[in-house]
Scaffold this motif. Sequence first.
Motif, PDB file in Angstrom:
ATOM      1  N   UNK A  66       0.831  -1.200   0.000  1.00  0.00           N
ATOM      2  CA  UNK A  66       0.000   0.000   0.000  1.00  0.00           C
ATOM      3  C   UNK A  66       0.870   1.258   0.000  1.00  0.00           C
ATOM      4  N   UNK A  67       1.954   1.224   0.770  1.00  0.00           N
ATOM      5  CA  UNK A  67       2.880   2.354   0.789  1.00  0.00           C
ATOM      6  C   UNK A  67       3.519   2.547  -0.583  1.00  0.00           C
ATOM      7  N   UNK A  68       3.959   1.447  -1.204  1.00  0.00           N
ATOM      8  CA  UNK A  68       4.548   1.543  -2.541  1.00  0.00           C
ATOM      9  C   UNK A  68       3.545   2.103  -3.538  1.00  0.00           C
ATOM     10  N   UNK A  69       2.289   1.677  -3.424  1.00  0.00           N
ATOM     11  CA  UNK A  69       1.220   2.188  -4.289  1.00  0.00           C
ATOM     12  C   UNK A  69       1.044   3.692  -4.064  1.00  0.00           C
ATOM     13  N   UNK A  70       1.117   4.115  -2.804  1.00  0.00           N
ATOM     14  CA  UNK A  70       0.985   5.536  -2.496  1.00  0.00           C
ATOM     15  C   UNK A  70       2.113   6.352  -3.088  1.00  0.00           C
ATOM     16  N   UNK A  71       3.342   5.847  -2.991  1.00  0.00           N
ATOM     17  CA  UNK A  71       4.482   6.565  -3.559  1.00  0.00           C
ATOM     18  C   UNK A  71       4.389   6.631  -5.082  1.00  0.00           C
ATOM     19  N   UNK A  72       3.892   5.573  -5.713  1.00  0.00           N
ATOM     20  CA  UNK A  72       3.729   5.606  -7.165  1.00  0.00           C
ATOM     21  C   UNK A  72       2.752   6.715  -7.557  1.00  0.00           C
ATOM     22  N   UNK A  73       1.678   6.828  -6.806  1.00  0.00           N
ATOM     23  CA  UNK A  73       0.698   7.880  -7.100  1.00  0.00           C
ATOM     24  C   UNK A  73       1.290   9.264  -6.846  1.00  0.00           C
ATOM     25  N   UNK A  74       2.054   9.377  -5.764  1.00  0.00           N
ATOM     26  CA  UNK A  74       2.721  10.641  -5.435  1.00  0.00           C
ATOM     27  C   UNK A  74       3.694  11.033  -6.543  1.00  0.00           C
ATOM     28  N   UNK A  75       4.480  10.070  -7.007  1.00  0.00           N
ATOM     29  CA  UNK A  75       5.466  10.341  -8.061  1.00  0.00           C
ATOM     30  C   UNK A  75       4.762  10.735  -9.355  1.00  0.00           C
ATOM     31  N   UNK A  76       3.653  10.074  -9.667  1.00  0.00           N
ATOM     32  CA  UNK A  76       2.898  10.440 -10.853  1.00  0.00           C
ATOM     33  C   UNK A  76       2.419  11.873 -10.795  1.00  0.00           C
ATOM     34  N   UNK A  77       2.010  12.309  -9.602  1.00  0.00           N
ATOM     35  CA  UNK A  77       1.605  13.702  -9.405  1.00  0.00           C
ATOM     36  C   UNK A  77       2.771  14.633  -9.644  1.00  0.00           C
ATOM     37  N   UNK A  78       3.910  14.303  -9.058  1.00  0.00           N
ATOM     38  CA  UNK A  78       5.097  15.149  -9.205  1.00  0.00           C
ATOM     39  C   UNK A  78       5.502  15.278 -10.666  1.00  0.00           C
ATOM     40  N   UNK A  79       5.470  14.183 -11.378  1.00  0.00           N
ATOM     41  CA  UNK A  79       5.881  14.205 -12.781  1.00  0.00           C
ATOM     42  C   UNK A  79       4.894  14.979 -13.640  1.00  0.00           C
ATOM     43  N   UNK A  80       3.679  15.187 -13.131  1.00  0.00           N
ATOM     44  CA  UNK A  80       2.689  15.958 -13.863  1.00  0.00           C
ATOM     45  C   UNK A  80       2.770  17.451 -13.622  1.00  0.00           C
ATOM     46  N   UNK A  81       3.609  17.880 -12.660  1.00  0.00           N
ATOM     47  CA  UNK A  81       3.745  19.309 -12.392  1.00  0.00           C
ATOM     48  C   UNK A  81       4.473  19.991 -13.546  1.00  0.00           C
ATOM     49  N   UNK A  82       4.117  21.239 -13.787  1.00  0.00           N
ATOM     50  CA  UNK A  82       4.744  21.998 -14.871  1.00  0.00           C
ATOM     51  C   UNK A  82       6.217  22.266 -14.551  1.00  0.00           C
ATOM     52  N   UNK A  83       7.063  22.150 -15.571  1.00  0.00           N
ATOM     53  CA  UNK A  83       8.477  22.506 -15.468  1.00  0.00           C
ATOM     54  C   UNK A  83       8.659  23.828 -16.205  1.00  0.00           C
TER      55      UNK A  83
END
Length: 258
Positions: A66-83
């Motif tokens: 569940x923690x790994x799943x949460x980090x995957x979702x968190x990382x997906x959010x981060x990668x979606x932020x504008x650069x």
Amino acid sequence: MSDATTGTTPRGTGDLRSRMLEAAEDLLAESPDNDVSTRAVCEAVGVKQPVLYRLFGDKNGLLTALVAHGFERYIGRKQGLAVTDDPVADLRAGWDDHVDFALSNRALYRLMFSPVLPEVPETAARIFDLLKRTLERCAAVGALRIPAEEAAQAILAANVGVTLSLLSQPERFADPALPTRVRDAVFASCLDESAAAAAPAGDRLAGAARQLEAQLRQRSGPLGEAETALLLVWLRTLQQQDGLRQDGLRQQDDPARS
């Protein structure tokens, strides 16, 4: 139910493993003691407990997944932020998004960043790498006071610390401006956004070394691999020597530390 988002796939329509993770997250969010039982997870998806043990091993295996799943979702959010062309602004946006993720996934965040599991999933290290990458962009424009590795440690520790405080002790840490004040304080210790600031010669040399190192790591130059590696060693030496010089100055200012 958890207020977490999982992309375009409706909750409860994925494979059995995904449905069990969704059920565990929902039950965790509803739990008054931030715990979840394997029996309740199995009942929520309509299977017997041996199925959970086959997929996850035991309760710790379920929580780790569940923690790994949460980090995957968190990382997906981060990668979606504008650069953008302003890496410092991107760094601020990343800090604020971290807090927003936690407030939208309170129980899951506490599990992700609390030392309750016997091991931390490999995905957790990727958030440090993403932060360091943004800091290297800051260094490349001359906005970083200290090495990116040290800055990443300070910023992530502060970001997680203040966010866990908001979640675990909301009555004591009720000021909504607290995350911003902590952000600005820790950024001030790591970043230098003022091009007009007059720095001592040693500081300028170390800053130039950090800037050149960051640029070399971001793009290939005319030097060969061996020459680039040697130059990176020299640049790191310049930064380390400046750190020793600053330690010496601090000891002179505070004889008790000598």
